[in-house]
Design a protein around this motif. Structure first.
Motif, PDB file in Angstrom:
ATOM      1  N   GLU A  67      48.019  74.060  42.560  1.00  0.00           N
ATOM      2  CA  GLU A  67      49.127  74.788  41.938  1.00  0.00           C
ATOM      3  C   GLU A  67      50.090  73.821  41.246  1.00  0.00           C
ATOM      4  OE1 GLU A  67      49.841  78.246  41.704  1.00  0.00           O
ATOM      5  OE2 GLU A  67      47.705  78.233  42.155  1.00  0.00           O
ATOM      6  N   ALA A  68      50.379  72.695  41.892  1.00  0.00           N
ATOM      7  CA  ALA A  68      51.282  71.705  41.291  1.00  0.00           C
ATOM      8  C   ALA A  68      50.681  71.168  39.986  1.00  0.00           C
ATOM      9  CB  ALA A  68      51.542  70.561  42.266  1.00  0.00           C
ATOM     10  N   ASP A  69      49.368  70.910  39.996  1.00  0.00           N
ATOM     11  CA  ASP A  69      48.689  70.446  38.776  1.00  0.00           C
ATOM     12  C   ASP A  69      48.799  71.472  37.660  1.00  0.00           C
ATOM     13  OD1 ASP A  69      47.939  68.013  39.794  1.00  0.00           O
ATOM     14  OD2 ASP A  69      45.888  68.628  40.296  1.00  0.00           O
ATOM     15  N   THR A  70      48.653  72.756  38.012  1.00  0.00           N
ATOM     16  CA  THR A  70      48.753  73.829  37.019  1.00  0.00           C
ATOM     17  C   THR A  70      50.118  73.808  36.341  1.00  0.00           C
ATOM     18  OG1 THR A  70      47.225  75.202  38.295  1.00  0.00           O
ATOM     19  CG2 THR A  70      48.589  76.333  36.674  1.00  0.00           C
ATOM     20  N   TYR A  71      51.168  73.654  37.136  1.00  0.00           N
ATOM     21  CA  TYR A  71      52.523  73.586  36.566  1.00  0.00           C
ATOM     22  C   TYR A  71      52.705  72.329  35.725  1.00  0.00           C
ATOM     23  CZ  TYR A  71      54.554  77.638  38.870  1.00  0.00           C
ATOM     24  OH  TYR A  71      54.855  78.915  39.246  1.00  0.00           O
ATOM     25  N   LEU A  72      52.230  71.202  36.237  1.00  0.00           N
ATOM     26  CA  LEU A  72      52.432  69.933  35.533  1.00  0.00           C
ATOM     27  C   LEU A  72      51.678  69.890  34.206  1.00  0.00           C
ATOM     28  CD1 LEU A  72      52.277  67.491  38.582  1.00  0.00           C
ATOM     29  CD2 LEU A  72      54.295  68.068  37.222  1.00  0.00           C
ATOM     30  N   GLN A  73      50.562  70.600  34.120  1.00  0.00           N
ATOM     31  CA  GLN A  73      49.783  70.628  32.875  1.00  0.00           C
ATOM     32  C   GLN A  73      50.360  71.604  31.864  1.00  0.00           C
ATOM     33  OE1 GLN A  73      45.780  71.452  34.139  1.00  0.00           O
ATOM     34  NE2 GLN A  73      45.625  69.560  35.306  1.00  0.00           N
ATOM     35  N   GLY A  74      51.407  72.315  32.263  1.00  0.00           N
ATOM     36  CA  GLY A  74      52.100  73.183  31.320  1.00  0.00           C
ATOM     37  C   GLY A  74      51.461  74.529  31.101  1.00  0.00           C
ATOM     38  N   THR A  75      50.481  74.931  31.959  1.00  0.00           N
ATOM     39  CA  THR A  75      49.867  76.239  31.768  1.00  0.00           C
ATOM     40  C   THR A  75      50.762  77.354  32.326  1.00  0.00           C
ATOM     41  OG1 THR A  75      48.597  75.881  33.800  1.00  0.00           O
ATOM     42  CG2 THR A  75      47.487  75.415  31.724  1.00  0.00           C
ATOM     43  N   LYS A  76      51.763  76.982  33.114  1.00  0.00           N
ATOM     44  CA  LYS A  76      52.771  77.941  33.547  1.00  0.00           C
ATOM     45  C   LYS A  76      54.105  77.479  32.983  1.00  0.00           C
ATOM     46  CE  LYS A  76      50.468  79.653  37.673  1.00  0.00           C
ATOM     47  NZ  LYS A  76      50.545  79.870  39.124  1.00  0.00           N
ATOM     48  N   ALA A  77      54.946  78.413  32.621  1.00  0.00           N
ATOM     49  CA  ALA A  77      56.144  78.107  31.839  1.00  0.00           C
ATOM     50  C   ALA A  77      57.117  77.158  32.530  1.00  0.00           C
ATOM     51  CB  ALA A  77      56.854  79.399  31.459  1.00  0.00           C
ATOM     52  N   HIS A  78      57.517  77.465  33.739  1.00  0.00           N
ATOM     53  CA  HIS A  78      58.515  76.648  34.418  1.00  0.00           C
ATOM     54  C   HIS A  78      58.488  76.957  35.906  1.00  0.00           C
ATOM     55  CE1 HIS A  78      60.362  80.512  33.468  1.00  0.00           C
ATOM     56  NE2 HIS A  78      61.055  80.354  34.577  1.00  0.00           N
ATOM     57  N   GLY A  79      59.240  76.186  36.676  1.00  0.00           N
ATOM     58  CA  GLY A  79      59.279  76.434  38.108  1.00  0.00           C
ATOM     59  C   GLY A  79      60.172  75.436  38.814  1.00  0.00           C
ATOM     60  N   VAL A  80      60.322  75.636  40.102  1.00  0.00           N
ATOM     61  CA  VAL A  80      61.113  74.742  40.942  1.00  0.00           C
ATOM     62  C   VAL A  80      60.207  74.271  42.068  1.00  0.00           C
ATOM     63  CG1 VAL A  80      63.073  74.593  42.520  1.00  0.00           C
ATOM     64  CG2 VAL A  80      63.258  75.953  40.431  1.00  0.00           C
ATOM     65  N   PHE A  81      60.255  72.990  42.350  1.00  0.00           N
ATOM     66  CA  PHE A  81      59.433  72.438  43.426  1.00  0.00           C
ATOM     67  C   PHE A  81      60.346  72.050  44.578  1.00  0.00           C
ATOM     68  CE2 PHE A  81      57.220  68.903  45.560  1.00  0.00           C
ATOM     69  CZ  PHE A  81      56.001  69.516  45.831  1.00  0.00           C
ATOM     70  N   LEU A  82      60.071  72.574  45.757  1.00  0.00           N
ATOM     71  CA  LEU A  82      60.878  72.309  46.942  1.00  0.00           C
ATOM     72  C   LEU A  82      60.034  71.545  47.954  1.00  0.00           C
ATOM     73  CD1 LEU A  82      63.364  72.889  48.831  1.00  0.00           C
ATOM     74  CD2 LEU A  82      62.159  74.985  49.499  1.00  0.00           C
ATOM     75  N   MET A  83      60.552  70.414  48.413  1.00  0.00           N
ATOM     76  CA  MET A  83      59.871  69.667  49.465  1.00  0.00           C
ATOM     77  C   MET A  83      60.834  69.541  50.635  1.00  0.00           C
ATOM     78  SD  MET A  83      58.148  65.895  49.330  1.00  0.00           S
ATOM     79  CE  MET A  83      56.657  66.413  48.536  1.00  0.00           C
ATOM     80  N   MET A  84      60.341  69.821  51.838  1.00  0.00           N
ATOM     81  CA  MET A  84      61.234  69.751  52.991  1.00  0.00           C
ATOM     82  C   MET A  84      60.521  69.144  54.187  1.00  0.00           C
ATOM     83  SD  MET A  84      61.401  73.772  53.994  1.00  0.00           S
ATOM     84  CE  MET A  84      62.227  73.485  55.521  1.00  0.00           C
ATOM     85  N   ASP A  85      61.311  68.754  55.151  1.00  0.00           N
ATOM     86  CA  ASP A  85      60.793  68.116  56.359  1.00  0.00           C
ATOM     87  C   ASP A  85      61.539  68.716  57.551  1.00  0.00           C
ATOM     88  OD1 ASP A  85      59.346  66.262  57.901  1.00  0.00           O
ATOM     89  OD2 ASP A  85      61.067  64.898  57.935  1.00  0.00           O
ATOM     90  N   ILE A  86      60.873  68.801  58.698  1.00  0.00           N
ATOM     91  CA  ILE A  86      61.535  69.275  59.915  1.00  0.00           C
ATOM     92  C   ILE A  86      61.980  68.034  60.687  1.00  0.00           C
ATOM     93  CG2 ILE A  86      61.295  70.621  62.026  1.00  0.00           C
ATOM     94  CD1 ILE A  86      58.958  72.104  60.659  1.00  0.00           C
ATOM     95  N   ASP A  87      63.272  67.845  60.758  1.00  0.00           N
ATOM     96  CA  ASP A  87      63.810  66.649  61.424  1.00  0.00           C
ATOM     97  C   ASP A  87      63.402  66.595  62.895  1.00  0.00           C
ATOM     98  OD1 ASP A  87      65.035  65.797  59.124  1.00  0.00           O
ATOM     99  OD2 ASP A  87      66.993  66.637  59.632  1.00  0.00           O
ATOM    100  N   HIS A  88      63.032  65.394  63.356  1.00  0.00           N
ATOM    101  CA  HIS A  88      62.729  65.114  64.769  1.00  0.00           C
ATOM    102  C   HIS A  88      61.640  66.029  65.332  1.00  0.00           C
ATOM    103  CE1 HIS A  88      66.358  62.769  64.343  1.00  0.00           C
ATOM    104  NE2 HIS A  88      67.067  63.872  64.104  1.00  0.00           N
ATOM    105  N   PHE A  89      60.721  66.456  64.478  1.00  0.00           N
ATOM    106  CA  PHE A  89      59.686  67.388  64.931  1.00  0.00           C
ATOM    107  C   PHE A  89      58.762  66.762  65.975  1.00  0.00           C
ATOM    108  CE2 PHE A  89      55.463  69.379  64.465  1.00  0.00           C
ATOM    109  CZ  PHE A  89      55.799  70.639  64.919  1.00  0.00           C
ATOM    110  N   LYS A  90      58.542  65.469  65.886  1.00  0.00           N
ATOM    111  CA  LYS A  90      57.675  64.786  66.865  1.00  0.00           C
ATOM    112  C   LYS A  90      58.206  64.967  68.282  1.00  0.00           C
ATOM    113  CE  LYS A  90      55.400  60.354  67.795  1.00  0.00           C
ATOM    114  NZ  LYS A  90      55.563  60.466  69.236  1.00  0.00           N
ATOM    115  N   LEU A  91      59.524  65.004  68.407  1.00  0.00           N
ATOM    116  CA  LEU A  91      60.126  65.195  69.732  1.00  0.00           C
ATOM    117  C   LEU A  91      59.777  66.565  70.323  1.00  0.00           C
ATOM    118  CD1 LEU A  91      63.702  63.650  69.331  1.00  0.00           C
ATOM    119  CD2 LEU A  91      61.809  62.779  70.714  1.00  0.00           C
ATOM    120  N   VAL A  92      59.690  67.571  69.474  1.00  0.00           N
ATOM    121  CA  VAL A  92      59.322  68.913  69.949  1.00  0.00           C
ATOM    122  C   VAL A  92      57.940  68.857  70.584  1.00  0.00           C
ATOM    123  CG1 VAL A  92      58.857  71.310  69.278  1.00  0.00           C
ATOM    124  CG2 VAL A  92      60.747  70.065  68.222  1.00  0.00           C
TER     125      VAL A  92
END
Length: 200
Positions: free
Chosen positions: A147-172
């Protein structure tokens, strides 16, 4: 109820097909290839039952143009009165799911349509399972990269990319175990799904 678009320049054929299919499917009929191209996006049928030989634009041309539409994924079943193996092979090579001879028998038409619809449902489930993380239902790494490649190649008009992490997840995982870790991941996925749109 699944929707079937019937495309034939012969109105009688359309009416016969509608009568055969109406108990099991919602039907919409159009009388030309051009009308099929116009209506396919608006009607969003689950299957297109289309005559191969029509004036101005034949079934091959319609299918070729439909395939060029972004996101087109509607199975096409050709129908024809000709007994021509080459035409049948060409249609199947183009991606038609089946080929039905006219005049058709009601039980054969129903069974063929049913088989294509069931096959399509199975294919979509398999595709979803191949793209989805089994724990969360979110896209897995391979599907996300695609999906990211599809957006980067311009076949889809625009979008927002969100990257997140769960803090201290290893402790859980370390303190409460992997089952609890899985529950946390599933809950985070539920929260993410709750604030994004179905097509995001």
């Amino acid at each position: 109820m699944k929707k079937i678009m019937i495309v034939d320049d012969d109105e009688i054929v359309c009416r016969i097909a509608e009568r055969i299919l109406h108990k099991s499917y919602e039907t919409v009929s159009v009388c030309s290839g051009a009308a099929a191209l116009e209506q396919a996006t608006a009607e969003k049928p689950d299957l297109i039952l289309m005559d191969l030989n029509m004036p101005e634009m034949d079934g091959y041309e319609v299918m070729e143009q439909l395939k060029q539409c972004s996101g087109f994924d509607i199975p096409v079943v050709f129908m024809t009165s000709e007994d021509d193996i080459e035409s049948e092979v060409k249609g199947l090579e183009m991606g038609a799911r089946d080929y039905i001879r006219k005049p058709f028998k009601a039980d054969i038409l129903l069974k063929r349509i049913e088989m294509v619809v069931q096959s399509e449902e199975t294919r979509k489930v398999l595709e979803h399972n191949a793209d989805a993380d089994p724990l969360t239902g979110l896209l897995n790494r391979r599907a996300t990269a695609r999906e990211a490649d599809t957006y980067l190649q311009g076949t889809k008009a625009h979008g927002v990319f969100l990257m997140m992490d769960i803090d201290h997840f290893k402790l859980v995982n370390d303190i409460y175990g992997h089952k609890m870790g899985d529950r946390v991941i599933m809950r985070v996925a539920e929260v993410l799904k709750s604030f994004i749109r179905s097509y995001d």
